[in-house]
Design a protein around this motif. Structure first.
Motif, PDB file in Angstrom:
ATOM      1  N   ILE A   4      46.536  45.986 -30.849  1.00 57.05           N
ATOM      2  CA  ILE A   4      47.576  46.031 -29.833  1.00 57.05           C
ATOM      3  C   ILE A   4      47.342  44.987 -28.749  1.00 57.05           C
ATOM      4  O   ILE A   4      48.295  44.388 -28.230  1.00 57.05           O
ATOM      5  CB  ILE A   4      47.683  47.456 -29.228  1.00 57.05           C
ATOM      6  CG1 ILE A   4      48.916  47.548 -28.310  1.00 57.05           C
ATOM      7  CG2 ILE A   4      46.413  47.818 -28.472  1.00 57.05           C
ATOM      8  CD1 ILE A   4      49.198  48.969 -27.826  1.00 57.05           C
ATOM      9  N   ARG A  16      50.160  47.578 -21.655  1.00 58.41           N
ATOM     10  CA  ARG A  16      50.933  48.674 -21.061  1.00 58.41           C
ATOM     11  C   ARG A  16      52.410  48.555 -21.415  1.00 58.41           C
ATOM     12  O   ARG A  16      53.077  49.566 -21.691  1.00 58.41           O
ATOM     13  CB  ARG A  16      50.751  48.653 -19.550  1.00 58.41           C
ATOM     14  CG  ARG A  16      51.448  49.775 -18.821  1.00 58.41           C
ATOM     15  CD  ARG A  16      51.172  49.707 -17.335  1.00 58.41           C
ATOM     16  NE  ARG A  16      51.823  50.793 -16.613  1.00 58.41           N
ATOM     17  CZ  ARG A  16      51.756  50.956 -15.302  1.00 58.41           C
ATOM     18  NH1 ARG A  16      51.035  50.101 -14.562  1.00 58.41           N
ATOM     19  NH2 ARG A  16      52.388  51.960 -14.731  1.00 58.41           N
ATOM     20  N   ARG A  19      52.984  49.710 -25.016  1.00 58.28           N
ATOM     21  CA  ARG A  19      52.979  51.169 -25.121  1.00 58.28           C
ATOM     22  C   ARG A  19      54.259  51.776 -24.551  1.00 58.28           C
ATOM     23  O   ARG A  19      54.772  52.777 -25.059  1.00 58.28           O
ATOM     24  CB  ARG A  19      51.752  51.718 -24.406  1.00 58.28           C
ATOM     25  CG  ARG A  19      50.456  51.411 -25.181  1.00 58.28           C
ATOM     26  CD  ARG A  19      49.237  51.876 -24.455  1.00 58.28           C
ATOM     27  NE  ARG A  19      48.035  51.675 -25.275  1.00 58.28           N
ATOM     28  CZ  ARG A  19      46.825  51.436 -24.809  1.00 58.28           C
ATOM     29  NH1 ARG A  19      46.638  51.351 -23.490  1.00 58.28           N
ATOM     30  NH2 ARG A  19      45.789  51.276 -25.615  1.00 58.28           N
ATOM     31  N   HIS A  22      56.882  51.405 -27.113  1.00 58.93           N
ATOM     32  CA  HIS A  22      56.696  52.455 -28.122  1.00 58.93           C
ATOM     33  C   HIS A  22      57.350  53.760 -27.660  1.00 58.93           C
ATOM     34  O   HIS A  22      58.057  54.413 -28.426  1.00 58.93           O
ATOM     35  CB  HIS A  22      55.201  52.703 -28.376  1.00 58.93           C
ATOM     36  CG  HIS A  22      54.527  51.646 -29.191  1.00 58.93           C
ATOM     37  ND1 HIS A  22      55.169  50.915 -30.144  1.00 58.93           N
ATOM     38  CD2 HIS A  22      53.225  51.212 -29.200  1.00 58.93           C
ATOM     39  CE1 HIS A  22      54.330  50.064 -30.713  1.00 58.93           C
ATOM     40  NE2 HIS A  22      53.126  50.229 -30.140  1.00 58.93           N
ATOM     41  N   ARG A  23      57.083  54.132 -26.412  1.00 60.87           N
ATOM     42  CA  ARG A  23      57.566  55.421 -25.908  1.00 60.87           C
ATOM     43  C   ARG A  23      59.088  55.506 -25.887  1.00 60.87           C
ATOM     44  O   ARG A  23      59.658  56.571 -26.149  1.00 60.87           O
ATOM     45  CB  ARG A  23      57.028  55.676 -24.487  1.00 60.87           C
ATOM     46  CG  ARG A  23      55.568  56.089 -24.438  1.00 60.87           C
ATOM     47  CD  ARG A  23      55.196  56.669 -23.090  1.00 60.87           C
ATOM     48  NE  ARG A  23      55.389  55.728 -21.991  1.00 60.87           N
ATOM     49  CZ  ARG A  23      54.472  54.850 -21.596  1.00 60.87           C
ATOM     50  NH1 ARG A  23      53.279  54.800 -22.206  1.00 60.87           N
ATOM     51  NH2 ARG A  23      54.717  54.024 -20.597  1.00 60.87           N
ATOM     52  N   GLU A  29      55.980  52.152 -33.759  1.00 60.47           N
ATOM     53  CA  GLU A  29      54.529  52.313 -33.618  1.00 60.47           C
ATOM     54  C   GLU A  29      53.917  52.553 -34.998  1.00 60.47           C
ATOM     55  O   GLU A  29      54.237  53.545 -35.652  1.00 60.47           O
ATOM     56  CB  GLU A  29      54.234  53.484 -32.693  1.00 60.47           C
ATOM     57  CG  GLU A  29      52.783  53.583 -32.271  1.00 60.47           C
ATOM     58  CD  GLU A  29      52.579  54.634 -31.197  1.00 60.47           C
ATOM     59  OE1 GLU A  29      51.468  54.669 -30.633  1.00 60.47           O
ATOM     60  OE2 GLU A  29      53.508  55.404 -30.921  1.00 60.47           O
TER      61      GLU A  29
END
Length: 264
Positions: A4, A16, A19, A22-23, A29
């Motif tokens: 990553i 960050r 991620r 991804h959320r 992911e």
């Protein structure tokens, strides 16, 4: 295959940010390998670069997915919509900056330009700053209550200032802020005000509808009474003579309309 941190470096974003994408579902992911790491391929780098490019261009993240999956014609239309929204936001921000710049002058806070100009005229006439600040606060409240008619109200106030007697009254009131309540000059000010009000009645200028409700008028009057020690006494003297109120003066006896103003 990429970790990553390496993916983020290749795409020019932070771990960050990856991620976060991804959320919110923008970047798939991958599953973890046997060692517990997530590995990314070249397709992930390309998609992440496209996401970053759209975001950097001002496209809201809520619309990035739509643009990523759109065909050429749909993409062009969506970009045009985003551009239109950005232009509107730019205009809003320019207006905000302009307002912030005007706030440096003080009176511009919550006041239309017409009121600011009126307060500036009072300064030019020598009215003390403390009295002007009292007027400013009252006009802030009035402008909020009657925003569509405030300019015409101020135009009327400018007409009043063309009268030397009104200018004299402003000078008396602003100079009286520090007088004690029992100062004999308060009676003289009350007499001068009464003569001005009599003249206004004779001219048919008293009692016009100002568009302000009674409760708000009471608020303005109470604010004036609290402004200086002599204010309550001044109102009491005027009421004894048949005049009631300050913001909206009422109850004028008809047999008191023959008094001439003394020379200025």
């Amino acid at each position: 295959m990429l970790t990553i941190s390496r993916l983020a470096a290749y795409a020019g974003v932070t771990v960050r940010a990856v991620r976060h994408y991804h959320r919110i579902g923008l970047l798939p992911e991958p599953e973890r390998d046997r060692s517990g790491y997530r590995n990314y391929d070249a397709a992930a780098v390309v998609r992440l670069i496209r996401i970053r490019t759209l975001a950097d261009a001002g496209v809201p993240l809520a619309r990035v997915q739509e643009l990523l999956d759109a065909g050429p014609q749909e993409f062009a239309g969506a970009v045009q919509e985003v551009d239109t929204a950005l232009r509107a936001e730019i205009r809003r921000l320019r207006d905000t900056r302009s307002r912030l710049a005007r706030l440096a002058a003080g009176e511009h806070l919550a006041l239309p330009q017409s009121v600011v100009g009126y307060l500036d005229r009072l300064r030019g006439l020598g009215v003390e700053q403390r009295y002007i600040e009292m007027e400013r606060d009252a006009w802030i409240m009035i402008a909020a209550q009657v925003p569509h008619s405030i300019d015409s109200v101020i135009a009327k106030k400018h007409e009043e200032l063309d009268d030397p007697d009104m200018v004299k009254l402003y000078g008396l009131l602003s100079g009286a802020l520090d007088w004690p309540a029992d100062d004999p000059r308060v009676v003289e000010v009350a007499a001068f005000m009464e003569r001005l009000m009599m003249r206004a009645v004779e001219a048919g200028e008293m009692g016009a509808d100002d568009g302000i409700d009674d409760q708000f008028v009471d608020l303005l009057d109470s604010t004036m009474v609290e402004s200086s020690p002599h204010a309550a006494r001044l109102l009491a003297i005027l009421e004894e003579r048949g005049w009631r109120g300050w913001t909206r003066i009422e109850q004028v006896p008809a047999d008191r309309l023959d008094t001439e103003l003394p020379p200025s």
